[in-house]
Scaffold this active site. Sequence first.
Site, PDB file in Angstrom:
ATOM      1  N   HIS A 210      25.646 -59.195  14.178  1.00 11.25           N
ATOM      2  CA  HIS A 210      26.632 -58.646  15.098  1.00 11.25           C
ATOM      3  C   HIS A 210      26.876 -59.501  16.338  1.00 11.25           C
ATOM      4  O   HIS A 210      27.774 -59.217  17.105  1.00 11.25           O
ATOM      5  CB  HIS A 210      26.244 -57.237  15.538  1.00 11.25           C
ATOM      6  CG  HIS A 210      25.157 -57.226  16.568  1.00 11.25           C
ATOM      7  ND1 HIS A 210      23.853 -57.491  16.264  1.00 11.25           N
ATOM      8  CD2 HIS A 210      25.198 -57.031  17.907  1.00 11.25           C
ATOM      9  CE1 HIS A 210      23.123 -57.438  17.362  1.00 11.25           C
ATOM     10  NE2 HIS A 210      23.910 -57.166  18.379  1.00 11.25           N
TER      11      HIS A 210
HETATM   12  C1  UD1 Z   1      26.449 -54.335  22.169  1.00 11.77           C
HETATM   13  C2  UD1 Z   1      25.581 -55.088  23.186  1.00 11.77           C
HETATM   14  C3  UD1 Z   1      24.565 -55.944  22.447  1.00 11.77           C
HETATM   15  C4  UD1 Z   1      23.788 -55.122  21.451  1.00 11.77           C
HETATM   16  C5  UD1 Z   1      24.745 -54.393  20.534  1.00 11.77           C
HETATM   17  C6  UD1 Z   1      24.040 -53.522  19.525  1.00 11.77           C
HETATM   18  C7  UD1 Z   1      26.576 -55.805  25.310  1.00 11.77           C
HETATM   19  C8  UD1 Z   1      27.105 -56.966  26.050  1.00 11.77           C
HETATM   20  N1  UD1 Z   1      26.375 -55.995  24.001  1.00 11.77           N
HETATM   21  O1  UD1 Z   1      27.175 -55.295  21.424  1.00 11.77           O
HETATM   22  O2  UD1 Z   1      23.661 -56.494  23.383  1.00 11.77           O
HETATM   23  O3  UD1 Z   1      22.928 -55.963  20.720  1.00 11.77           O
HETATM   24  O4  UD1 Z   1      25.607 -53.586  21.333  1.00 11.77           O
HETATM   25  O5  UD1 Z   1      24.943 -52.904  18.660  1.00 11.77           O
HETATM   26  O6  UD1 Z   1      26.363 -54.764  25.899  1.00 11.77           O
HETATM   27  N2  UD1 Z   1      32.587 -50.302  18.154  1.00 11.77           N
HETATM   28  C9  UD1 Z   1      32.837 -49.249  17.318  1.00 11.77           C
HETATM   29  N3  UD1 Z   1      32.098 -48.118  17.478  1.00 11.77           N
HETATM   30  C10 UD1 Z   1      31.135 -47.983  18.415  1.00 11.77           C
HETATM   31  C11 UD1 Z   1      30.898 -49.068  19.280  1.00 11.77           C
HETATM   32  C12 UD1 Z   1      31.611 -50.222  19.129  1.00 11.77           C
HETATM   33  O7  UD1 Z   1      33.687 -49.328  16.441  1.00 11.77           O
HETATM   34  O8  UD1 Z   1      30.506 -46.913  18.499  1.00 11.77           O
HETATM   35  C13 UD1 Z   1      33.361 -51.548  17.968  1.00 11.77           C
HETATM   36  C14 UD1 Z   1      34.486 -51.720  18.960  1.00 11.77           C
HETATM   37  O9  UD1 Z   1      35.557 -52.300  18.321  1.00 11.77           O
HETATM   38  C15 UD1 Z   1      33.921 -52.689  19.970  1.00 11.77           C
HETATM   39  C16 UD1 Z   1      33.009 -53.547  19.113  1.00 11.77           C
HETATM   40  O10 UD1 Z   1      32.492 -52.658  18.127  1.00 11.77           O
HETATM   41  O11 UD1 Z   1      34.911 -53.431  20.615  1.00 11.77           O
HETATM   42  C17 UD1 Z   1      31.869 -54.157  19.865  1.00 11.77           C
HETATM   43  O12 UD1 Z   1      31.154 -53.150  20.599  1.00 11.77           O
HETATM   44  P1  UD1 Z   1      30.464 -53.531  22.000  1.00 11.77           P
HETATM   45  O13 UD1 Z   1      29.683 -52.371  22.461  1.00 11.77           O
HETATM   46  O14 UD1 Z   1      31.472 -54.114  22.926  1.00 11.77           O
HETATM   47  O15 UD1 Z   1      29.528 -54.730  21.642  1.00 11.77           O
HETATM   48  P2  UD1 Z   1      28.414 -54.856  20.518  1.00 11.77           P
HETATM   49  O16 UD1 Z   1      28.770 -56.028  19.691  1.00 11.77           O
HETATM   50  O17 UD1 Z   1      28.139 -53.558  19.840  1.00 11.77           O
END
Ligand code: UD1
Length: 367
Positions: A210
Site C-alpha cells: 500500500h
Molecule cells: C495511511 C497512512 C499509512 C498507513 C496506512 C495503513 C498516512 C500518511 N498514511 O495510508 O501510514 O500505513 O494508512 O492503511 O497517514 N480509502 C478507502 N477507504 C478507507 C480509507 C482510504 O477507500 O477507509 C482510500 C481512499 O481513496 C484514500 C486512499 O485509500 O484516498 C488512501 O488512504 P489514506 O488514508 O490517505 O492513505 P493510506 O494509503 O491508507
Amino acid sequence: MSAKPTKFLCVCGARPNFMKIAPIMDALARVDGAETRLIHTGQHYDERMSRLFFDELGIPKPHINLDVGSGSHASQTAEIMKRFEAVCTEFEPDWVIVVGDVNGTMAAAITAVKLGRKVAHVEAGLRSFDRTMPEEVNRILTDSISDVLFATEPSGVENLQREGMTNGKVHLVGNVMVDTLLRHKSAAAASTILTTVGVSAKAYALATLHRPSNVDNRETLVSILDALDVIAADMPVVLPVHPRTKEKIDAFGLAARVDASAGLRMIEPLGYLDFLKLMDNAAIVLTDSGGIQEETTVLGVPCLTLRENTERPITITQGTNRLTGSSTNRILEAYSEMRRDPPAACVVDMWDGRAAERIVQTLLNCR
Ligand code: UD1
C-alpha cells in the site's frame, strides 16, 4: 501539573492505529478515577478498514468521530487539526496520547501542544531516514513536540537521543502492537480464513502492498506484480488488497492481468483475526507495511519487506525480516534465499504483552 493526571484523550484514525490504541484503552480502563475519551479522526472509514477492528479488538466506540475522510495530506491534516482543536479545548485533558505515524498522529499532537496540553507519543523514535515517506515527516514532527516519548526498540531511543531528546522524556516500553497480537492469537487460531481462501498452512505466501512509493507508480507496481506472479507459480499468493492499491491497479489498467494470474488470489481487506491467522500460517510474507515486519518477527514467520529501508531495524537484526526493495529480481532472489534458509525466530526484549501497562504507569507517575 501537580495532581495525579486523570483525564486522557486518546487519538486513532487509520487501520494500524487501532491495534495500537486497543491495549492502551484497556489499561486506562483499569485506572481508578481516570476519565478517558477516544477520538477517531475518520481517516479510515470503510467497514473493513475501521469498524471491524473496533468490534474484534473490543475497543470502546469512539466518543467522537471527526469524520475527516480522504484527502490530500494538507487538507486531511488541516481538517483534523481544526476539528480536534474543539474537542481538546472542551475536554481539557491532562494527557493527549497519540500512536504511530499517520497524519492524525501529527495533527493531534501539534494541536494539543499549542493548546498547552501534554502529549505522549507511542511508537516514538522510529526513523527510516527517508523523508519522501509521509510517515517519516509525521514521526519527526510528532516526536519533536511531544512531552513523553515511548519507544518500541533501542534504535528508537538512540534516534531520539541523537535528536537531542533528554533521557527523562524517553522510555523504552516495548510494543503495544505486540500486546494486541499476544492477546488475540488464540482467538485468531479459530478463524476459518484458510479454508475460505482455499490455502493450506505453511503452503502459501501472504502479500500486502500500500505504500505510495510502491503502488502510485505504474512501473514499480508492475515490477512487484511480476515477482508475485513468479512466486505464485511456486505457491499460492494471497493478496488482501488495500483500497489505495485497488484504485491504482484499476487506474493503471492492471486488473485483467491480476485476475489472469492463476496463483495470485486478490481478496478484500481482512479483519484483524483473519489476517493474524493468515500471517501466522504463511510460509512467507511479502509486505511494505511497518507493523507487519514486527508481527512476523513475533510469530517467527519469514518476511520480505519490499522497501529499501526500514524504521524498525530490530526486525532485521533480531527478527525474521529482510529488505528487498521493489525490483523483480531482488525480490525473487531474496525469496529463494529465504525459502532455502529461513531466519530463526527470536524473542525481542520487552515485546511481552505489557507495553500498554508500562505506558499508563509512566503517565500516572508524571507530575
Ligand atoms: C495511511 C497512512 C499509512 C498507513 C496506512 C495503513 C498516512 C500518511 N498514511 O495510508 O501510514 O500505513 O494508512 O492503511 O497517514 N480509502 C478507502 N477507504 C478507507 C480509507 C482510504 O477507500 O477507509 C482510500 C481512499 O481513496 C484514500 C486512499 O485509500 O484516498 C488512501 O488512504 P489514506 O488514508 O490517505 O492513505 P493510506 O494509503 O491508507
